[in-house]
Scaffold this motif. Structure first.
Motif, PDB file in Angstrom:
ATOM      1  N   ARG A   1      54.522  36.941  36.077  1.00 59.09           N
ATOM      2  CA  ARG A   1      53.348  36.093  36.284  1.00 59.09           C
ATOM      3  C   ARG A   1      52.098  36.907  36.597  1.00 59.09           C
ATOM      4  NH1 ARG A   1      55.523  30.927  39.872  1.00 59.09           N
ATOM      5  NH2 ARG A   1      57.355  30.449  38.613  1.00 59.09           N
ATOM      6  N   THR A   2      51.856  37.909  35.797  1.00 63.09           N
ATOM      7  CA  THR A   2      50.700  38.770  36.015  1.00 63.09           C
ATOM      8  C   THR A   2      49.954  38.930  34.705  1.00 63.09           C
ATOM      9  OG1 THR A   2      51.859  39.984  37.739  1.00 63.09           O
ATOM     10  CG2 THR A   2      49.912  41.025  36.793  1.00 63.09           C
ATOM     11  N   LEU A   3      48.647  38.839  34.781  1.00 65.51           N
ATOM     12  CA  LEU A   3      47.774  39.088  33.638  1.00 65.51           C
ATOM     13  C   LEU A   3      46.982  40.350  33.939  1.00 65.51           C
ATOM     14  CD1 LEU A   3      46.586  37.825  30.939  1.00 65.51           C
ATOM     15  CD2 LEU A   3      44.743  36.985  32.371  1.00 65.51           C
ATOM     16  N   ALA A   4      47.106  41.340  33.055  1.00 63.68           N
ATOM     17  CA  ALA A   4      46.460  42.627  33.300  1.00 63.68           C
ATOM     18  C   ALA A   4      45.559  42.975  32.133  1.00 63.68           C
ATOM     19  CB  ALA A   4      47.504  43.727  33.496  1.00 63.68           C
ATOM     20  N   LEU A   5      44.421  43.593  32.454  1.00 63.25           N
ATOM     21  CA  LEU A   5      43.465  44.058  31.465  1.00 63.25           C
ATOM     22  C   LEU A   5      43.369  45.571  31.550  1.00 63.25           C
ATOM     23  CD1 LEU A   5      40.522  41.499  31.612  1.00 63.25           C
ATOM     24  CD2 LEU A   5      41.903  42.053  29.621  1.00 63.25           C
ATOM     25  N   TRP A   6      43.399  46.227  30.386  1.00 59.62           N
ATOM     26  CA  TRP A   6      43.357  47.688  30.306  1.00 59.62           C
ATOM     27  C   TRP A   6      42.194  48.090  29.411  1.00 59.62           C
ATOM     28  CZ3 TRP A   6      47.513  50.065  32.947  1.00 59.62           C
ATOM     29  CH2 TRP A   6      48.580  49.217  33.272  1.00 59.62           C
ATOM     30  N   SER A   7      41.583  49.172  29.745  1.00 57.59           N
ATOM     31  CA  SER A   7      40.545  49.756  28.907  1.00 57.59           C
ATOM     32  C   SER A   7      41.204  50.671  27.883  1.00 57.59           C
ATOM     33  CB  SER A   7      39.549  50.555  29.757  1.00 57.59           C
ATOM     34  OG  SER A   7      38.703  51.329  28.935  1.00 57.59           O
ATOM     35  N   THR A   8      40.918  50.452  26.614  1.00 55.90           N
ATOM     36  CA  THR A   8      41.530  51.289  25.580  1.00 55.90           C
ATOM     37  C   THR A   8      40.851  52.650  25.464  1.00 55.90           C
ATOM     38  OG1 THR A   8      40.117  50.237  23.923  1.00 55.90           O
ATOM     39  CG2 THR A   8      42.302  49.296  24.257  1.00 55.90           C
ATOM     40  N   ALA A   9      39.736  52.820  26.138  1.00 57.37           N
ATOM     41  CA  ALA A   9      39.094  54.138  26.106  1.00 57.37           C
ATOM     42  C   ALA A   9      39.822  55.116  27.021  1.00 57.37           C
ATOM     43  CB  ALA A   9      37.625  54.009  26.517  1.00 57.37           C
ATOM     44  N   THR A  10      40.174  54.664  28.216  1.00 56.90           N
ATOM     45  CA  THR A  10      40.855  55.539  29.183  1.00 56.90           C
ATOM     46  C   THR A  10      42.257  55.068  29.508  1.00 56.90           C
ATOM     47  OG1 THR A  10      39.954  54.251  31.023  1.00 56.90           O
ATOM     48  CG2 THR A  10      38.644  56.102  30.214  1.00 56.90           C
ATOM     49  N   TYR A  11      42.615  53.855  29.075  1.00 58.28           N
ATOM     50  CA  TYR A  11      43.893  53.232  29.387  1.00 58.28           C
ATOM     51  C   TYR A  11      44.119  53.149  30.891  1.00 58.28           C
ATOM     52  CZ  TYR A  11      44.898  53.178  24.464  1.00 58.28           C
ATOM     53  OH  TYR A  11      44.837  52.911  23.129  1.00 58.28           O
ATOM     54  N   GLU A  12      43.048  52.861  31.595  1.00 63.21           N
ATOM     55  CA  GLU A  12      43.141  52.560  33.009  1.00 63.21           C
ATOM     56  C   GLU A  12      43.159  51.047  33.194  1.00 63.21           C
ATOM     57  OE1 GLU A  12      39.932  54.392  34.973  1.00 63.21           O
ATOM     58  OE2 GLU A  12      40.676  56.448  34.726  1.00 63.21           O
ATOM     59  N   LEU A  13      43.795  50.644  34.273  1.00 60.67           N
ATOM     60  CA  LEU A  13      43.868  49.225  34.582  1.00 60.67           C
ATOM     61  C   LEU A  13      42.492  48.741  35.028  1.00 60.67           C
ATOM     62  CD1 LEU A  13      45.683  46.709  34.888  1.00 60.67           C
ATOM     63  CD2 LEU A  13      46.066  47.409  37.261  1.00 60.67           C
ATOM     64  N   VAL A  14      41.928  47.811  34.279  1.00 65.22           N
ATOM     65  CA  VAL A  14      40.618  47.274  34.605  1.00 65.22           C
ATOM     66  C   VAL A  14      40.741  46.160  35.628  1.00 65.22           C
ATOM     67  CG1 VAL A  14      38.604  46.104  33.655  1.00 65.22           C
ATOM     68  CG2 VAL A  14      39.704  47.934  32.367  1.00 65.22           C
ATOM     69  N   SER A  15      41.674  45.269  35.427  1.00 65.93           N
ATOM     70  CA  SER A  15      41.872  44.176  36.371  1.00 65.93           C
ATOM     71  C   SER A  15      43.270  43.637  36.224  1.00 65.93           C
ATOM     72  CB  SER A  15      40.846  43.063  36.145  1.00 65.93           C
ATOM     73  OG  SER A  15      41.104  42.420  34.911  1.00 65.93           O
ATOM     74  N   SER A  16      43.716  42.976  37.272  1.00 65.32           N
ATOM     75  CA  SER A  16      45.041  42.363  37.263  1.00 65.32           C
ATOM     76  C   SER A  16      44.972  41.088  38.096  1.00 65.32           C
ATOM     77  CB  SER A  16      46.083  43.326  37.842  1.00 65.32           C
ATOM     78  OG  SER A  16      47.344  42.692  37.901  1.00 65.32           O
ATOM     79  N   THR A  17      45.562  40.040  37.585  1.00 68.06           N
ATOM     80  CA  THR A  17      45.526  38.738  38.240  1.00 68.06           C
ATOM     81  C   THR A  17      46.931  38.184  38.353  1.00 68.06           C
ATOM     82  OG1 THR A  17      43.346  38.303  37.329  1.00 68.06           O
ATOM     83  CG2 THR A  17      44.584  36.404  38.135  1.00 68.06           C
ATOM     84  N   CYS A  18      47.274  37.714  39.518  1.00 64.32           N
ATOM     85  CA  CYS A  18      48.557  37.062  39.732  1.00 64.32           C
ATOM     86  C   CYS A  18      48.419  35.592  39.367  1.00 64.32           C
ATOM     87  CB  CYS A  18      48.989  37.221  41.184  1.00 64.32           C
ATOM     88  SG  CYS A  18      50.552  36.402  41.558  1.00 64.32           S
ATOM     89  N   LEU A  19      49.269  35.116  38.502  1.00 65.62           N
ATOM     90  CA  LEU A  19      49.205  33.734  38.025  1.00 65.62           C
ATOM     91  C   LEU A  19      50.122  32.854  38.868  1.00 65.62           C
ATOM     92  CD1 LEU A  19      49.434  34.517  34.220  1.00 65.62           C
ATOM     93  CD2 LEU A  19      47.378  34.216  35.589  1.00 65.62           C
ATOM     94  N   PRO A  20      49.678  31.647  39.179  1.00 64.25           N
ATOM     95  CA  PRO A  20      50.493  30.775  40.034  1.00 64.25           C
ATOM     96  C   PRO A  20      51.652  30.125  39.294  1.00 64.25           C
ATOM     97  CG  PRO A  20      48.482  29.664  39.409  1.00 64.25           C
ATOM     98  CD  PRO A  20      48.362  31.054  38.869  1.00 64.25           C
ATOM     99  N   GLU A  21      51.661  30.160  37.984  1.00 59.94           N
ATOM    100  CA  GLU A  21      52.721  29.510  37.219  1.00 59.94           C
ATOM    101  C   GLU A  21      52.922  30.283  35.929  1.00 59.94           C
ATOM    102  OE1 GLU A  21      49.834  26.192  35.094  1.00 59.94           O
ATOM    103  OE2 GLU A  21      51.061  25.654  36.828  1.00 59.94           O
TER     104      GLU A  21
END
Length: 1905
Positions: A1385-1405
């Motif tokens: 239940r996690t949504l994560a965003l990554w930058s394809t330039a550096t492949y670093e984690l840009v953001s991560s959100t815990c989903l309630p469902e």
């Protein structure tokens, strides 16, 4: 020898009861010959049939009820047969009646009798009885072939659909059968499989047909070399049951409603004004059908309600009038057509090609809607650069040659009799009889099937053939299309207008084949109203003709086979009454006409037997009957006709009545004119073919006639002259040529004729026929009145147009002529043939002569086409495709010296496949270019001298034109021809100015283009590309030719145009016509981002300026755009949420910048927006249940709803204030898997990854992974394909397989530790992302980012806990989103330039799917439980902000979970649900406005491109939907009255659809299923072909043929599959249902004869089956064991089979007799693991015999035996026992005992398995001792020894394969398997090694040995 094996060729899910699968022989099962469980009555005997050469049952007698066979014996018993299909193999006795009675049980235990008989004359039905007439086919049989009525027939009855369609009941079982006299019956069979009796297994496999061949015992014998259909008859009833989705009919539907059910969306109509007649009918219709409208079509999309929109239920099916126009955003729309077809068979223009309407072009009478559309177009004028062709239009359709649409019966007189109206394919032509001028009505997209003109001559109705049938109503005077609507009739075959034009009747058949009559009210069409369905009824009688009475528009008449009926429209209903025909009740009536008299009560009806009946309309009785018979009077000039006699009559196909005369057209080709008393023939005209229709002109002075051969003409009664108006080819046109100086056109056709036409009048001048051979190519001589023609025999003939004779014939070619080309100066002629030869002729003299013949220079794969040979304008160069399709050769025309050869395959170096040349043409000189069209839809412009590539044009993106030189050439003709580059929609052909589109037809069209100078157009859009897209039909080419005198071009083929306009250019708006852009011009205005304290960045809401639905002129466009923007102060505290927050306590107070809040003026009461609601509902308080466990927002901060702020490192900002929350990932309860198959669940594995192994160095590997056999159907979206680059990849286990679809070569990317769940490919196809589950050694899932060109892993990502559900790249490829499964239940965003984690959100469902908005990289959409979640993100500096908004599913859709999504045309989002619904969301306003039932199960895959949508579900269905009208629905709301969405195609695959990728055109794609199969799907052909096929369960054995050309595998899924070792393609599959195949053995090399190649297979039920590979059949079934077979082997001579079971018994059987003659029980108590047999002399081993074989059991016992089975001798040679270790050392899964004879030392025995130590033991049979031990790291679970080098392959349960060099002791370990390596097998040549882990098979190539 048992023959009751239950096996089929394809995977079929098991269905109870098993004993009836796959088919059941009813006579054998119930032992009919014993008459104990069946009974007979009367004359029933067993006879021998000479045709079938077997015994059959003959039932005969004068009374059917007293002579019959009945099963079961008594009526109280039941057969209990549940098969869907019943196959009756019988033959009716000639000139006798027969009856077949079936008693069927429904699910509610109701017994229904279904009867078939040739005694029945019409269909009858009651609640418990269905009677179907059995009509034997008619016709003259060929010599030596029995008459149709006396042939053996395979009657295939779909019992399920019979009950469902006709009684709306569910079929349960077959209770009883009664076969009554008089017939011969061979047998009865039941099955759930739909067999095709006419196709053999070999034919089906060779042609890859998606059919099931009939089993051998059910098949009829066919003489060698003859056709099955010449001897037998196959009747399938219902005929379309295989195409009908029967499950779509709900139980609540009435029988009349059930046939209407289907996925046809309807929208609520708006009120309209109707005439009194229409109002009376409509009122009753609404009252009657209103409450049941939802039951009529259960899969109708439901429009979602809006506030203040009143909706009423009525059947409105058109869009008519100015206020209700359905204006598709097409760039090409004819000015005479106000409507666009909604079936989306043709392309609509993109936004970038729409030219906005200028204000000065607007008509003064335009409606507010038009002004609105103009304003919307003006909004995007600056944003989209408009490009158009000049002059505009480039092409204008000038004329048409040909006659006939769906049939040749429709030709009408105009009211004044000065013109005739007729169809030519999809074009309606109005031809002036005197001047021969044509006026064209363009708009239909398929063949016109019916025409009708009202009595005033002001309204024309037309229908097209292809389902779903579309109707158009035209203003006949102006040519304007007033209304376009869809008919509930599947194919309209007849139309009839009332005299006033207010009532239109249509007749045709619905989707189930039942006759339907529909009545529309058309009074308000053209006055702002619409065509309205007044009523529609089903009829069980046949209707061939239908006509509305001219004196009363509420009365109609119809005729057909055995019936004449009078109809009346009264009280909103249509009722009919049959006319009492008396003795004429069995006639087949073909046409009818009302008498044009004052009383108007006489109806004339004609029949195929020559009868003409006069019927009183009021008394409904036959006044008099006449029969027209031909008689010859001696000495008379003409055959005289008499009206009363007996004998064969004249087959009358049509009649027409005037006040004093009756015109009759008959099938003998005569048009006869009679007086109304039919005393004698007044006039007679003979035609070239059967007459299909006749029409008397309104003044009664002319008779129009049409023939089935495509001729149209009229007979002038006063002058007694017949004039031909139109002639047509009778078969498709193959090629054409033009001669400009004489203005002539030559065409060649498959009807074996060559025709010359006048270009000015479009009339035929000459007709040359060649009955023996077909013409293929044609060319005019440039200067002489001759032309050349090439034929299929290889002959080239020269014809004189002056003498109309053949001048000379040359036969230097051996193959069919593929090309003809004359040099412009007229001196030379060139021809090519299919054998590759090229001939040169001297054509300067009238009789040309051969100069040279060159062999094997022209491509032999080329089809005949006008571009096979081309000569340059200066007559110096000759170009052609050859010697191969990959090269183009340029020669000197005089010497035929090769000047240049261009390799087309090397032009595209970046492409992954080899390009081939398809067509060529020379450009103007200068610059002297050669244009080559390639198979990849590219046009290469080459320098004709050097071969240098000047430029390359993408498919259909450019047009190269030139103006002809003003001066003549030296021979008096134009030197240069314009060259035209066009794109072909076919996947295999792209031609240069010659091949256009998919159609094939006998029609020709000429286009006229204004004069313009030569220019090279920029790569925007080729005009002919749009013509190509506009043409419907199968992928067969049309042809083009330029005419240079006045710039005309000819096109051959059935032309159809979207929007009723010449589709060859982006249009300039016609005055009074608004050019409507695609989706509404939504100007995306982003609010400014204001910086706040701390440098945080928040994303302000996206503000959309658009015209809200329903706004009038003053509201929507009163000078300003709505909504207005105001700045509102932000409260002191906004809310930010950490990604670790999961509850209300996680909401934290944080500071932020001010934001813009969207408000609206004057819209407070609009429920569609809310008080201050914008597109994202920012002003609306959040629903307390929007996010049950988090993501709550404060109403005090409307601008920050659901806003989450993150820093660049992906960590949330530190919360401020007292509400700070913990950052732990604790969850309240263990996750439960959602009820959705979309979620990936890794397959359970007991094996663990090994550690500390010895992997070889790079370059030193002795094994190279060559191929992977199988596809992981357990993955989700684990398939990627990019058609433009050819990149194709899928997953198998933990491997990413990259395969070249052309060569089959594979690359394998290894690195994942566990099974891969999903894949994603970047939009530039340079990066591939793959995700796998969490391994035992890692705490997180692994995501690998691969470099596609290099095939290397670029980056390794890790973030999710359990599994990754989905991956997606942003449209600009700058971001990668990863979605965790229900446990993560996690949504994560990554930058394809550096492949670093840009953001991560815990989903309630749990969230089921995610997708980026293709038009906005900052927007994401997710689907889950009952809602669509929208994410907005923006990055500034080091921080990223996310705004989340949740839109719940409207209540009207119902409670369901959204499981899939895809974006369509902006701004649409399509979502699929677990209930089978597809919902459409408007992303501008954030609302769901349309939904329809698209499937019965969960939709897991949705793909959309343009106007087509593909859905795939867990019901195994793949469906193609036409959604071209959905953007219009979004704009019009409930004001739209046209059908919106319909299903174009449907395919049923072998498993639930989990992956799909399609071409941008949606014509072809690749689909993956849970069965482990990848299918290539072609919607154009409606076929599915297996690309990759693997076992769905554990693979148990791999064996090889002696020649190693084939290998066979078996699996727990019960299948035995035979593969080609060279290509790794599946060739044969033997399937046994409900059993597992555990062992396999191929017959040994001693049986080298191909016909003796057999495979023995052992199954879990103890049976042994023997399959013949050459015959593709099961030869033998034995049952030697009572327990499951675990090992099997042939003896060395192949005459004996040894088999072992899990109880330890070894059986010895003979395959020739099927008997088991010895059973060895020495290993009893432990399963037999291995059996191996070899041929050697073993006297020195202490025993005698010719065979040495061993058996190893699971208790570590190995026995070695010497045997001579022919002498029944078997002696024990040796017995080995290995000690077992202590229980604490035994693994949880015990490894098998492995033993094998050493191939390089005949005295050694190699053993491995469970022992005290992990080792392999070499035991000497001579010395009786262990010679060598090789230690192993783990227990071996599989082993194989190479027959070549001293190599041994060992598989471990730790997913590792070890290769041991027994000579040197070196070892190498190899990874790549996803599970325990349970199988290792070296091929006989020792070059290949096959290994298996569960269902995946890996093929390794052995190197270095």
């Amino acid at each position: 020898m048992a023959r009751d094996s239950r096996w089929v060729w394809h995977l079929t899910p098991p269905c109870p009861p098993v004993w009836q699968q796959p088919f059941l022989n009813v006579f054998r099962h119930f032992k009919v010959d014993e008459w104990k469980r069946s009974s007979k009555e009367g004359d029933v005997a067993v006879v021998t049939d000479k045709t079938l050469k077997c015994t059959v049952y003959r039932v005969r007698g004068p009374v059917s009820a007293g002579n019959y066979i009945q099963l079961p014996k008594t009526s109280t018993q039941s057969l209990g047969l549940t098969g869907r299909y019943l196959y009756v193999l019988f033959r009716p006795l000639p000139a006798k009646h027969f009856v077949i009675h079936l008693d069927l049980c429904t699910e509610d235990s109701q017994v229904i009798r279904v009867s078939f008989s040739n005694f029945f004359k019409e269909f009858k039905s009651t609640a418990t009885w269905l009677q179907f007439p059995f009509i034997c086919e008619t016709g003259t049989p060929r010599k030596g072939v029995g008459s149709p009525g006396a042939r053996w027939t395979c009657l295939q009855l779909d019992l399920h659909d019979i009950l469902l369609v006709y009684l709306n009941r569910r079929y349960s079982q077959l209770k009883s059968i009664r076969l009554c006299a008089s017939l011969l019956v061979r047998n009865l069979y039941t099955s759930d499989l739909c067999f095709d009796p006419a196709v053999t297994v070999a034919e089906a496999r060779r042609a890859k047909l998606p059919i099931t061949p009939i089993p051998r015992e059910m098949a009829f014998p066919v003489p060698k070399g003859e056709s099955w259909h010449d001897h037998y008859v196959h009747v399938r009833f219902p005929s379309d049951s295989s195409k009908t989705s029967s499950e779509a009919v709900q139980k609540s539907c009435s029988p009349s409603e059930a046939v209407l059910a289907g996925p046809v969306p309807r929208l609520l109509p708006h009120p309209a004004a109707f005439s009194k007649l229409v109002q009376d009918s409509l009122a009753l219709m609404v009252q009657k059908h209103g409450p049941t409208a939802s039951r009529q079509a259960p899969s109708v999309p439901r429009p979602l309600p809006e506030v203040s929109v009143s909706c009423e239920r009525s059947e409105v099916c058109s869009v008519g009038g100015p206020s209700g126009r359905s204006q598709e955003p097409l760039a090409w729309v004819k000015a005479t057509d106000k409507h666009v077809v909604s079936d989306s068979l043709h392309v609509s223009a993109r936004q970038t090609t729409v030219e906005p309407t200028a204000p000065e072009d607007a008509s003064p009478q335009e409606s507010p809607g038009r002004k609105q559309n103009q304003q919307e177009a003006a909004l995007g004028k600056d944003r989209f650069q408009q490009r158009s062709f000049l002059p505009d239009p480039v092409l204008r359709l000038k004329g048409v040659i040909g006659f006939g649409g769906h049939s040749t019966k429709w030709a009408l007189w105009t009211r004044d009799g000065a013109a005739v109206v007729y169809p030519c394919h999809a074009v309606i032509v109005v031809l002036c009889v005197n001047t021969r001028e044509q006026r064209l009505f363009l708009g239909h997209t398929d063949k016109v099937s019916a025409l009708a003109l009202d009595g005033n001559g002001s309204l024309l109705a037309s229908a097209q053939a292809r389902p779903h049938s579309m109707l158009r109503l035209w203003d006949f005077q102006t040519g304007e299309c007033l209304s376009l609507f869809q008919s509930p009739v599947h194919t309209v075959c007849s139309l009839s207008f009332s005299d006033s034009g207010e009532v239109l009747c249509g007749v045709g058949k619905d989707r189930h084949g039942r006759m339907m009559v529909v009545v529309w009210g058309t009074a308000q069409v053209g006055r702002g109203g619409e065509a309205v369905i007044l009523t529609k009824v089903h009829s069980d009688v046949d209707i061939q003709a239908f006509e509305v009475a001219f004196f009363d528009e509420t009365r109609m008449a119809s005729c057909g086979r055995g019936s004449v009926r009078l109809w009346r429209l009264r009280g909103g209903g249509l009722r009919s009454c049959p006319v009492d025909l008396g003795e004429h009740h069995a006639l087949e009536f073909t046409d009818l006409a009302f008498r044009q008299a004052q009383d108007g009560h006489t109806l004339y009806v004609c029949s195929r037997s020559g009868h003409i009946l006069e019927i009183d309309h009021q008394s409904m009785a036959v006044r008099r009957a006449r029969r027209l018979l031909p008689t010859q009077t001696p000495g008379g000039p003409l055959p005289q006709k008499q009206a009363f006699s007996s004998g064969p009559g004249i087959a009358i196909s049509s009649l027409s009545v005037s006040q004093a005369k009756c015109a009759v057209g008959s099938e003998d080709g005569y048009l006869r004119l009679w007086p109304l008393d039919f005393s004698s023939v007044l006039l007679e005209a003979e035609h070239e073919g059967p007459i299909s229709s006749v029409r008397v002109s309104p003044d009664g002075l002319r008779v129009l006639s049409t023939t089935s051969s495509g001729h149209l003409g009229f007979l002038d009664i006063l002058s007694r002259e017949y004039s031909v108006l139109v002639r047509s080819h009778a078969a498709p046109v193959l090629a054409l040529a033009t001669e400009c100086s004489r203005g002539q056109l030559a065409t060649v056709s498959q009807d074996h004729t060559v025709r010359i036409w006048d270009l000015a009048t479009l009339q035929q001048l000459y007709d040359f026929a060649s009955p023996e051979e077909a013409p293929c190519a044609v060319a005019f001589h440039p200067t002489q009145p001759t032309f050349f023609c090439g034929f299929s025999s290889g002959a080239v003939r020269s014809f004189s147009l002056e003498a109309t004779e053949v001048l000379v014939e040359h036969r230097c070619h051996r193959g069919a002529i593929t090309g003809l080309a004359a040099s412009p100066d007229g001196s030379l002629l060139f021809s090519s043939c299919s054998r590759g030869s090229l001939a040169q002729y001297h054509s300067g003299a009238p009789r040309c002569r051969i100069l040279r013949v060159a062999a094997n220079v022209v491509c032999q794969e080329a089809c005949p086409n006008p571009s096979a040979l081309v000569v340059s304008g200066d007559s110096r160069l000759l170009a052609f495709v050859g010697p191969s399709k990959y090269t183009v050769t340029v020669m000197d025309t005089t010497s035929l010296d090769e000047l240049l050869r261009v390799d087309i395959g090397t032009l595209d170096l970046a492409g992954s496949r080899l390009d081939s040349a398809v067509a060529i043409c020379f450009g103007p000189a200068p610059p002297g270019h050669l244009l080559v069209s390639t198979s990849s839809n590219m046009v290469a412009v080459l320098d004709a001298t050097s071969g240098r590539l000047v430029r390359e044009l993408s498919a259909g993106m450019a047009v190269f034109c030139s103006r002809p030189p003003t001066g003549p050439s030296r021979c008096g003709t134009t030197q240069h021809r314009p060259a035209l580059a066009a794109r072909c929609t076919s996947a295999t052909q792209s031609l240069c100015g010659l091949w256009l589109s998919p159609p094939t037809s006998s029609n020709s069209l000429v286009w006229e283009t204004p004069s313009f100078s030569g220019t090279f157009w920029p790569p925007l859009r080729s005009p002919l590309q749009e013509v190509s897209k506009a043409l419907p039909g199968p992928p067969q080419p049309a042809k083009l030719a330029w005419v240079q005198d006045n710039w005309r071009t000819w096109c051959l083929g059935p032309m159809a145009f979207p929007g009723s306009r010449c589709p060859c250019h982006p249009r300039r708006p016609h005055p009074g016509w608004t050019s409507v852009p695609g989706p509404p011009r939504t100007m995306m205005v982003r609010a400014g981002v204001l910086g706040g304290p701390g440098g945080d960045v928040c994303l302000a809401p996206i503000l959309t300026c658009f015209a809200a639905p329903g706004l009038g002129e003053g509201q929507g466009h009163g000078g300003t755009l709505l909504p207005r923007l105001t700045v509102s102060p932000l409260s002191s505290g906004a809310f930010s949420m950490s990604d670790e927050s999961c509850g209300p306590e996680g909401l934290c107070q944080a500071s932020g910048p001010p934001v813009l809040v969207q408000k609206e003026a004057g819209r407070a009461g609009d429920g569609a927006w809310g008080a201050t609601g914008g597109p994202w509902d920012l002003g609306r308080p959040p629903h307390p249940r929007d996010w049950p466990s988090g993501l709550r927002t404060d109403p005090a901060a409307p601008g920050r709803q659901g806003m989450v702020t993150y820093r660049a490192n992906g960590e949330p900002k530190a919360p401020i204030g007292p509400g700070a929350c913990s950052t732990g990932r604790a969850r309240a309860q263990p996750p439960t898997r959602p009820d959705s198959y979309r979620h990936f669940t890794t397959r359970y594995k007991a094996s663990l990854l090994a550690k500390g192994l010895s992997f070889p160095a790079v370059g030193d590997e002795q094994l190279h992974l060559k191929a992977v056999m199988g596809y992981n159907g357990n993955g989700r979206a684990n398939l990627v394909w990019r058609p433009d680059t050819g990149f194709f990849a899928y997953t198998c286990g933990r491997l990413v397989v990259v395969e070249d679809l052309h060569s089959g070569v594979q690359q394998h990317w290894l690195g994942h530790p566990e099974e891969i769940s999903t894949l994603a490919l970047s939009h530039d196809a340079q990066v591939l992302a793959s995700a796998s589950g969490r391994s035992s050694t890692a705490s997180r899932c692994q995501i690998r980012v691969w470099d596609v060109p290099g095939g290397s892993c670029r980056q390794l990502l890790s973030h999710h806990d359990t599994a990754v559900q989905a991956l997606a790249f942003s449209p600009d490829d700058r971001l990668l989103v990863t979605l965790g499964d229900y446990g993560d239940r996690t949504l994560a965003l990554w930058s394809t330039a550096t492949y670093e984690l840009v953001s991560s959100t815990c989903l309630p469902e749990p969230v089921h799917g995610v997708a980026f908005n293709p038009w906005d990289a900052g927007e994401l959409a997710c689907v889950g439980q009952g809602a669509v979640t929208l994410w907005l993100l923006q990055q500034r500096g080091g921080d990223v902000s996310l705004q989340v908004h949740r839109e719940p599913i409207p209540e009207e859709v119902g409670g369901c979970e959204l499981t899939s999504l895809c974006y369509g045309t902006t701004p649409l989002l399509y979502c699929g649900s677990n209930a089978g619904q597809v919902c459409v969301w408007d992303m501008c306003v954030g609302r769901c406005f349309l939904a329809w039932d698209a499937d019965d199960g969960e939709i897991g895959v949705l793909l959309c491109s343009g106007a087509r949508l593909v859905s795939g579900s867990n019901t195994r269905r793949l469906r193609l939907w036409a959604v071209g009208a959905v953007p219009e629905l979004r704009r019009k709301g409930s004001g739209v009255r046209s059908s919106s969405v319909f299903m174009e195609r449907e395919l049923t695959l072998d498993g639930a659809v989990v992956s799909a990728v399609f071409h941008e055109s949606m014509d072809m794609g690749v689909v993956g299923t849970t069965a482990g199969t990848l299918w290539y799907v072609s919607w154009t052909e409606g076929t599915s072909t297996r690309l990759i096929s693997g076992h769905r369960s554990k693979v148990n054995e791999v064996v090889f043929s002696p020649s190693e050309s084939h290998c066979a595998t078996c699996s727990d899924d019960g299948s035995v599959r035979v593969w080609s070792v060279a290509s790794m393609e599946l060739l044969i599959q033997f399937q046994v249902l409900s059993q597992s195949c555990l062992c396999l053995s191929w017959s040994p090399p001693s049986c080298e004869h191909p016909e003796q190649q057999r495979v023995a297979a052992g199954y879990s039920d103890g049976t042994l089956r023997l399959f013949s590979i050459p015959r593709i059949a099961m030869e033998l079934k034995m049952h030697p064991h009572s327990a499951a077979l675990t090992a099997i082997a042939f003896s060395a001579d192949g005459q004996t089979i040894l088999s072992g079971d899990k109880d330890g018994l070894v059986a010895v059987s003979r395959p020739r007799t099927g008997m088991t003659f010895r059973v060895l029980s020495d290993h009893r108590g432990a399963p037999i693991c291995t059996i191996q047999s070899t041929r050697r002399e073993y006297g020195d081993f202490g025993a005698e015999g010719v065979d040495l074989w061993l058996a190893a059991s699971g208790d570590q016992q190995v026995s070695v035996w010497a045997s001579n089975w022919l002498q029944d001798r078997c002696e024990l040679v040796d017995w080995l026992s290995f000690p077992a270790p202590a229980l604490t050392e035994v693994p949880s899964c015990l490894p098998p005992s492995l033993a094998a004879f050493c191939p390089w030392d005949e005295a050694l025995l190699v053993c491995a398995g469970l022992g005290v130590h992990h080792e392999v033991v070499f035991y000497s049979l001579r010395q009786k001792q262990v010679m060598e031990k090789i230690p192993l790291p783990f227990f071996a679970v599989s082993m194989s020894l190479s027959p070549g080098a001293h190599l041994m392959a060992i598989g471990f349960s730790e997913r590792v394969l070890r290769l041991v060099d027994c000579a040197s002791g070196a070892v190498q370990d190899f990874a790549g398997h996803d599970d325990s390596v349970q199988l290792c097998r070296f091929a006989p040549s020792a070059r290949l090694l096959f290994t298996a882990a569960h269902s995946e098979i890996l093929v390794w190539e052995v190197t270095g040995h």
